[in-house]
Design an enzyme around this catalytic site. Structure first.
Site, PDB file in Angstrom:
ATOM      1  N   LYS A   1       0.854  -1.198   0.000  1.00  0.00           N
ATOM      2  CA  LYS A   1       0.000   0.000   0.000  1.00  0.00           C
ATOM      3  C   LYS A   1       0.889   1.247   0.000  1.00  0.00           C
ATOM      4  O   LYS A   1       1.571   1.516   0.973  1.00  0.00           O
ATOM      5  CB  LYS A   1      -0.923   0.044   1.216  1.00  0.00           C
ATOM      6  CG  LYS A   1      -1.988   1.124   1.010  1.00  0.00           C
ATOM      7  CD  LYS A   1      -2.608   1.620   2.280  1.00  0.00           C
ATOM      8  CE  LYS A   1      -1.795   2.661   2.992  1.00  0.00           C
ATOM      9  NZ  LYS A   1      -1.677   3.968   2.312  1.00  0.00           N
TER      10      LYS A   1
ATOM     11  N   GLY B   1       7.230   4.505   8.293  1.00  0.00           N
ATOM     12  CA  GLY B   1       6.371   5.660   8.522  1.00  0.00           C
ATOM     13  C   GLY B   1       6.581   6.209   9.918  1.00  0.00           C
ATOM     14  O   GLY B   1       7.665   6.062  10.501  1.00  0.00           O
ATOM     15  N   SER B   2       5.541   6.792  10.466  1.00  0.00           N
ATOM     16  CA  SER B   2       5.691   7.471  11.755  1.00  0.00           C
ATOM     17  C   SER B   2       5.772   6.473  12.913  1.00  0.00           C
ATOM     18  O   SER B   2       5.239   5.359  12.832  1.00  0.00           O
ATOM     19  CB  SER B   2       4.519   8.421  11.973  1.00  0.00           C
ATOM     20  OG  SER B   2       3.319   7.688  12.010  1.00  0.00           O
ATOM     21  N   THR B   3       6.422   6.904  13.970  1.00  0.00           N
ATOM     22  CA  THR B   3       6.561   6.042  15.155  1.00  0.00           C
ATOM     23  C   THR B   3       5.186   5.748  15.761  1.00  0.00           C
ATOM     24  O   THR B   3       4.933   4.637  16.224  1.00  0.00           O
ATOM     25  CB  THR B   3       7.513   6.711  16.168  1.00  0.00           C
ATOM     26  OG1 THR B   3       8.811   6.769  15.556  1.00  0.00           O
ATOM     27  CG2 THR B   3       7.623   5.924  17.462  1.00  0.00           C
TER      28      THR B   3
ATOM     29  N   GLY C   1       3.664   3.050  13.735  1.00  0.00           N
ATOM     30  CA  GLY C   1       4.471   1.841  13.964  1.00  0.00           C
ATOM     31  C   GLY C   1       4.093   1.179  15.273  1.00  0.00           C
ATOM     32  O   GLY C   1       3.966  -0.050  15.372  1.00  0.00           O
TER      33      GLY C   1
ATOM     34  N   GLU D   1      10.417   0.569  10.224  1.00  0.00           N
ATOM     35  CA  GLU D   1      11.406   1.641  10.010  1.00  0.00           C
ATOM     36  C   GLU D   1      10.682   2.936  10.329  1.00  0.00           C
ATOM     37  O   GLU D   1       9.808   3.353   9.563  1.00  0.00           O
ATOM     38  CB  GLU D   1      11.868   1.676   8.552  1.00  0.00           C
ATOM     39  CG  GLU D   1      12.497   0.408   8.042  1.00  0.00           C
ATOM     40  CD  GLU D   1      13.879   0.151   8.600  1.00  0.00           C
ATOM     41  OE1 GLU D   1      14.457   1.067   9.211  1.00  0.00           O
ATOM     42  OE2 GLU D   1      14.374  -0.962   8.418  1.00  0.00           O
TER      43      GLU D   1
ATOM     44  N   CYS E   1      13.534  10.357   7.087  1.00  0.00           N
ATOM     45  CA  CYS E   1      13.544   9.801   8.446  1.00  0.00           C
ATOM     46  C   CYS E   1      14.923   9.902   9.085  1.00  0.00           C
ATOM     47  O   CYS E   1      15.043  10.055  10.285  1.00  0.00           O
ATOM     48  CB  CYS E   1      13.032   8.375   8.450  1.00  0.00           C
ATOM     49  SG  CYS E   1      13.823   7.350   7.231  1.00  0.00           S
TER      50      CYS E   1
ATOM     51  N   GLU F   1      10.305  14.964  16.102  1.00  0.00           N
ATOM     52  CA  GLU F   1      10.594  14.961  14.673  1.00  0.00           C
ATOM     53  C   GLU F   1       9.721  16.026  13.999  1.00  0.00           C
ATOM     54  O   GLU F   1       8.502  16.011  14.150  1.00  0.00           O
ATOM     55  CB  GLU F   1      10.246  13.575  14.120  1.00  0.00           C
ATOM     56  CG  GLU F   1      10.675  13.356  12.712  1.00  0.00           C
ATOM     57  CD  GLU F   1      10.415  11.928  12.238  1.00  0.00           C
ATOM     58  OE1 GLU F   1       9.371  11.366  12.592  1.00  0.00           O
ATOM     59  OE2 GLU F   1      11.255  11.395  11.503  1.00  0.00           O
TER      60      GLU F   1
HETATM   61  P1  NAI Z   1       2.036   7.841   8.593  1.00  0.00           P
HETATM   62  O1  NAI Z   1       2.915   7.005   9.414  1.00  0.00           O
HETATM   63  O2  NAI Z   1       0.648   8.066   9.046  1.00  0.00           O
HETATM   64  O3  NAI Z   1       1.940   7.253   7.104  1.00  0.00           O
HETATM   65  C1  NAI Z   1       2.809   6.292   6.558  1.00  0.00           C
HETATM   66  C2  NAI Z   1       1.994   5.207   5.852  1.00  0.00           C
HETATM   67  O4  NAI Z   1       1.225   4.488   6.822  1.00  0.00           O
HETATM   68  C3  NAI Z   1       0.981   5.703   4.836  1.00  0.00           C
HETATM   69  O5  NAI Z   1       0.939   4.788   3.765  1.00  0.00           O
HETATM   70  C4  NAI Z   1      -0.324   5.673   5.608  1.00  0.00           C
HETATM   71  O6  NAI Z   1      -1.464   5.530   4.773  1.00  0.00           O
HETATM   72  C5  NAI Z   1      -0.153   4.436   6.449  1.00  0.00           C
HETATM   73  N1  NAI Z   1      -0.937   4.382   7.668  1.00  0.00           N
HETATM   74  C6  NAI Z   1      -1.438   5.404   8.406  1.00  0.00           C
HETATM   75  N2  NAI Z   1      -2.094   4.928   9.486  1.00  0.00           N
HETATM   76  C7  NAI Z   1      -2.003   3.571   9.429  1.00  0.00           C
HETATM   77  C8  NAI Z   1      -2.456   2.515  10.283  1.00  0.00           C
HETATM   78  N3  NAI Z   1      -3.131   2.765  11.387  1.00  0.00           N
HETATM   79  N4  NAI Z   1      -2.159   1.250   9.933  1.00  0.00           N
HETATM   80  C9  NAI Z   1      -1.448   0.991   8.831  1.00  0.00           C
HETATM   81  N5  NAI Z   1      -1.012   1.941   7.991  1.00  0.00           N
HETATM   82  C10 NAI Z   1      -1.257   3.218   8.297  1.00  0.00           C
HETATM   83  O7  NAI Z   1       2.735   9.223   8.346  1.00  0.00           O
HETATM   84  P2  NAI Z   1       2.027  10.620   8.044  1.00  0.00           P
HETATM   85  O8  NAI Z   1       0.820  10.836   8.887  1.00  0.00           O
HETATM   86  O9  NAI Z   1       1.843  10.738   6.613  1.00  0.00           O
HETATM   87  O10 NAI Z   1       3.149  11.613   8.555  1.00  0.00           O
HETATM   88  C11 NAI Z   1       3.158  12.039   9.899  1.00  0.00           C
HETATM   89  C12 NAI Z   1       4.533  12.064  10.448  1.00  0.00           C
HETATM   90  O11 NAI Z   1       5.116  10.779  10.354  1.00  0.00           O
HETATM   91  C13 NAI Z   1       5.510  12.948   9.705  1.00  0.00           C
HETATM   92  O12 NAI Z   1       5.422  14.260  10.114  1.00  0.00           O
HETATM   93  C14 NAI Z   1       6.809  12.319  10.078  1.00  0.00           C
HETATM   94  O13 NAI Z   1       7.216  12.806  11.335  1.00  0.00           O
HETATM   95  C15 NAI Z   1       6.499  10.855  10.192  1.00  0.00           C
HETATM   96  N6  NAI Z   1       6.879  10.094   8.997  1.00  0.00           N
HETATM   97  C16 NAI Z   1       8.026   9.388   9.036  1.00  0.00           C
HETATM   98  C17 NAI Z   1       8.440   8.703   7.921  1.00  0.00           C
HETATM   99  C18 NAI Z   1       9.697   7.932   7.941  1.00  0.00           C
HETATM  100  O14 NAI Z   1      10.207   7.586   6.891  1.00  0.00           O
HETATM  101  N7  NAI Z   1      10.230   7.601   9.085  1.00  0.00           N
HETATM  102  C19 NAI Z   1       7.698   8.738   6.676  1.00  0.00           C
HETATM  103  C20 NAI Z   1       6.457   9.456   6.757  1.00  0.00           C
HETATM  104  C21 NAI Z   1       6.097  10.113   7.875  1.00  0.00           C
END
Ligand code: NAI
Length: 778
Positions: free
Chosen positions: A190, A241-243, A246, A263, A297, A392
């Site tokens: 996804k 994605g976000s902690t 995660g 990650e 990240c 972050e």
């Molecule tokens: P997010 O962690 O919500 O999104 C990442 C992915 O997870 C997207 O594909 C999203 O649709 C999916 N997702 C969201 N909620 C989910 C759930 N409950 N179960 C499974 N999948 C889910 O990140 P978001 O809201 O776009 O960004 C927020 C913050 O996260 C950013 O400001 C940043 O601090 C952090 N982030 C960190 C990343 C990294 O590479 N470490 C990448 C993206 C965001």
């Protein structure tokens, strides 16, 4: 006008990349996309828009996935998996190679589409994202080829559910799909809702590359669809994605038997010493925090500058910031593009405007009036505990503090809940290489930053998640052992009545911090022999004892700095002392278990001590030849403090079998002994006392494993929990571990044969790989 005046006023001209072909491709697809399931694009369903963040224009509509879509994708992946695995590594290598070639062939289209959809400068998409994605497919084509000869014991996990973020859309797809496919898995991926277009283009080339139907499935949508993928019938979940998300995924998959890698976020320190090449270090920051608008990240988002050069450094940095070019991502001379979405822009703005600490400097450079642009920002004079030094921001905002000594630099650098990456800038190689091992991070760059490569595992520690992507170590996240394993059988303790046969009451103690300790609860339980005779009393450890053991283990942190040679000597010495008491231990085991296998079990314990003593000074890291100037040294570091719920069925061999690999690699352990047969463990503490094991390195608790499991899993100062005990505790361990996102290793009901344990698996669980990138050669 003099030449110098021309140089003063000369500005870059614009160098726009054409969006025509990428937009034409979108139009070709009808401007709306369904999912990619079982080798076909499905009809578009409930739509949502994907926009160009630089202009706000709608690029296309995507389909919000439903439960039925996810189910269909998982079903297709499940159907396709056996054949894909059976095709063999070399056949899969050809397909991965074809994908790499096609990515290369269409690289311009991918780069422009990525830049349009994400807002990143075309220069970055063209020179970093897309080439790195290709490299991942090439590298893993090689891994598929080598799998039969180099990983003969490994097999695919099955179907992998993969959820990726929006900051490196195609690159994260490549990081997830390439190793999974190489090892014979099939995937349901996804993409992030803001940035799904390059995944759709990737789906388009899958057919051309000969990817069989159902091997790659892509379902689009928001976090709700991510949740569906996580809870679907998949064998592994891989998330970036976000902690916060995660942590939720860790809880949702607890006890499900699904493998998991996370990650997550970071707040990586960028440390500049006074002897650094200051201009290079300033330029490095452009790559550290303004690369991809800081939406990285592993971004070097926390600048730590040595006090003597802080003023000079900040002055030069501000001057450099003023020269950054912010603007249309499709302009090839742009440094900083658009923030992925206005919502992310709001998050960044809110964090910065809530801050009242330090001094904020906003780059004096032109910012487009429309579109989701955020100016490069520097906030100096922050204290380590200030919110912006801890949280972050995930935007082009650098926070800065100073330090006085190398030791202070290390302590500020490590003062965060994250542990993804760190950068050291110094011309003194002794200093840089002294600091690198002290930083709590999965990646350390010396005199460079944000370097990544498929050959070097990427990933962090602490709340930055667990697992590595890339390198040999990344493969273990997509494979399992072929060796057959028996199921764990529940074992009830013996029962009896009456007094001990020799009339002497024996009350054993816990072993904490090198001392026999009474349990905090004050309770002990009777331990009966098979024949009903009372053998003694075992103390009932509780949460407080776990806390005491953690304290003792932390006080023994010097163990992690000892040499493998020394640890081997101590393991041999334990083996020698156990051998001297072999008969007594064998008798005790036979009495408790009512069998005749005691002698064999003692021998298995002695053997594991010898085996891990042998490995203590041989389980070395690697040096990766990465295609960037320098090398990446993959160092194997101890995980830290490991809690282990030991096997019920093998009270001695299971205890020693968990302890030996952990301490051989420099960890300290807290062992929760076999619940039905605890006395072998309490006897064993006497062996430890006479074997030169420093106090606190090994701590042994007896009593019910349930309470101890929960306390260990939730303890913020335990770095990993292993469970070889009751399978019902897997859920407790995995759910509790979400507290600090510690590593867990559970057996999903499978029994370990302690006479022939998988030593390499134990050693890899006992170590954490830190990739240290150092300049080397030309
Ligand atoms: P997010 O962690 O919500 O999104 C990442 C992915 O997870 C997207 O594909 C999203 O649709 C999916 N997702 C969201 N909620 C989910 C759930 N409950 N179960 C499974 N999948 C889910 O990140 P978001 O809201 O776009 O960004 C927020 C913050 O996260 C950013 O400001 C940043 O601090 C952090 N982030 C960190 C990343 C990294 O590479 N470490 C990448 C993206 C965001």
């Amino acid at each position: 006008m003099t030449v110098s005046e021309i140089f003063e006023t000369m500005d870059y001209g614009t160098a726009p990349e054409s969006a025509a072909e990428a937009l034409a491709w979108i139009v070709d697809q009808g401007g709306k996309f369904g999912h990619f399931i079982d080798g076909e694009m499905t009809a578009a369903g409930t739509p949502f828009e994907t926009r160009n963040p630089a202009t706000g224009d709608v690029l296309a509509t995507l389909t919000q996935g439903t439960q039925a879509d996810v189910d269909a994708a998982v079903k297709a992946a499940r159907r396709a998996q056996p054949k894909w695995e059976a095709a063999g590594g070399p056949a899969r290598a050809k397909v991965l190679y074809a994908l790499a070639r096609l990515l290369q062939k269409h690289s311009r289209l991918f780069a422009v589409l990525e830049s349009l959809d994400n807002g990143k400068p075309i220069r970055e998409a063209r020179d970093i994202d897309i080439p790195q994605a290709q490299r991942h497919f090439y590298f893993h084509a090689g891994m598929a080829q080598l799998m039969p000869s180099e990983l003969p014991d490994a097999q695919a996990l099955g179907v992998c559910g993969q959820v990726i973020p929006w900051n490196f859309p195609l690159l994260m797809l490549a990081w997830k799909i390439a190793p999974a496919l190489a090892m014979g898995n099939t995937v349901v991926l996804k993409p992030a809702e803001y940035t799904s277009l390059t995944a759709m283009l990737f789906a388009d080339i899958c057919g051309q590359a000969g990817v069989p139907k159902g091997v790659v499935n892509i379902v689009t949508g928001d976090g709700a669809v991510g949740e569906m993928v996580v809870s679907a019938d998949v064998d592994k979940v891989a998330f970036t994605g976000s902690t916060a998300v995660g942590r939720r995924i860790r809880e949702a998959t607890a006890g499900s038997g699904k493998a998991l890698t996370l990650e997550l976020g970071g707040k990586s320190p960028y440390i500049v010493f006074d002897d650094a090449d200051i201009d290079s270090a300033v330029e490095g920051l452009v790559d550290a925090i303004w690369f991809n608008q800081g939406q990285v990240c592993c971004a070097g988002s926390r600048l730590l500058v040595h006090e003597p050069v802080a003023d000079l450094f900040h002055t030069k940095l501000r001057a450099r910031m003023d020269k950054l070019r912010v603007g249309s991502p499709l302009d090839k001379s742009i440094d900083v593009g658009a923030i992925v979405d206005p919502k992310q822009h709001e998050t960044i703005s809110a964090l910065v405007s809530a801050n009242t600490a330090g001094e904020t400097y906003v780059a004096d450079c032109a910012i487009p009036e429309t579109g989701s642009f955020y100016p490069p920002t520097l906030i100096t004079d922050l204290q380590p505990a200030d919110t912006l030094m801890q949280e972050e921001i995930f935007g082009p905002v650098l926070v800065s503090s100073t330090f006085r000594t190398p030791a202070e630099a290390v302590s500020i650098a490590n003062n965060t809940r994250y542990g993804l990456a760190a950068t050291i800038w110094s011309e003194n190689v002794n200093l840089a290489l002294d600091i690198a091992p002290k930083l709590v991070a999965g990646i350390v760059w010396i005199n460079g930053t944000n370097m990544m490569d498929a050959a070097a595992g990427f990933g962090g520690v602490r709340e930055s998640g667990f697992g590595r992507e890339g390198g040999w170590e990344g493969l273990s996240a997509y494979t399992k052992s072929k060796a057959p394993q028996k199921q764990v059988k529940p074992i009830a303790p013996m029962t009896g009545s009456g007094a001990p046969s020799d009339g002497i009451d024996r009350t054993a103690k816990l072993y904490i911090g090198g001392k026999q300790a009474r349990p905090d609860s004050g309770y002990s339980a009777q331990v009966w022999a098979k024949n009903g005779v009372l053998l003694g009393h075992a103390p009932q450890a509780s949460r407080k004892d776990v806390r005491n053991a953690v304290e003792a283990a932390h006080a023994a942190k010097g163990w992690s700095k000892t040499t493998g040679h020394l640890r081997a000597q101590i393991l041999y010495f334990i083996a020698e002392n156990l051998t001297a008491r072999a008969e007594e231990f064998a008798h005790r085991l036979d009495q408790m278990q009512g069998g005749k296998t005691g002698a064999k079990e003692v021998e298995a314990a002695v053997q594991s001590l010898f085996t891990y003593a042998a490995w203590a000074d041989k389980y070395d890291g690697q040096v990766h030849g990465v295609p960037i100037r320098g090398v990446a040294m993959a160092m194997k570091e101890p995980v830290g403090v490991i809690g282990a719920l030991c096997s019920a069925a093998a009270p001695l061999a299971g205890l020693v079998g968990a302890m030996a690999p952990a301490i051989a690699m420099g960890n300290r352990v807290i062992l929760s002994a076999s619940e039905p047969f605890p006395l072998a463990a309490t006897d064993f503490s006497q062996v430890l006392e006479t074997s030169d094991v420093p106090a606190g390195v090994v701590n042994i608790l007896t009593g019910p494993q349930g309470d101890v499991a929960d306390a260990m899993a939730r303890h913020m100062d335990i770095d990993a929990v292993w469970s070889f005990g009751d399978p019902d505790l897997d859920q407790v361990v995995e759910a509790g571990s979400a507290s600090n996102l510690k590593r867990t290793w559970v057996q999903n009901g499978k029994a370990i044969d302690w006479a022939t344990p998988p030593a390499k698996t134990f050693l890899s669980q006992a170590t954490e790989i830190k990739n240290i990138w150092v300049p080397y050669g030309e």
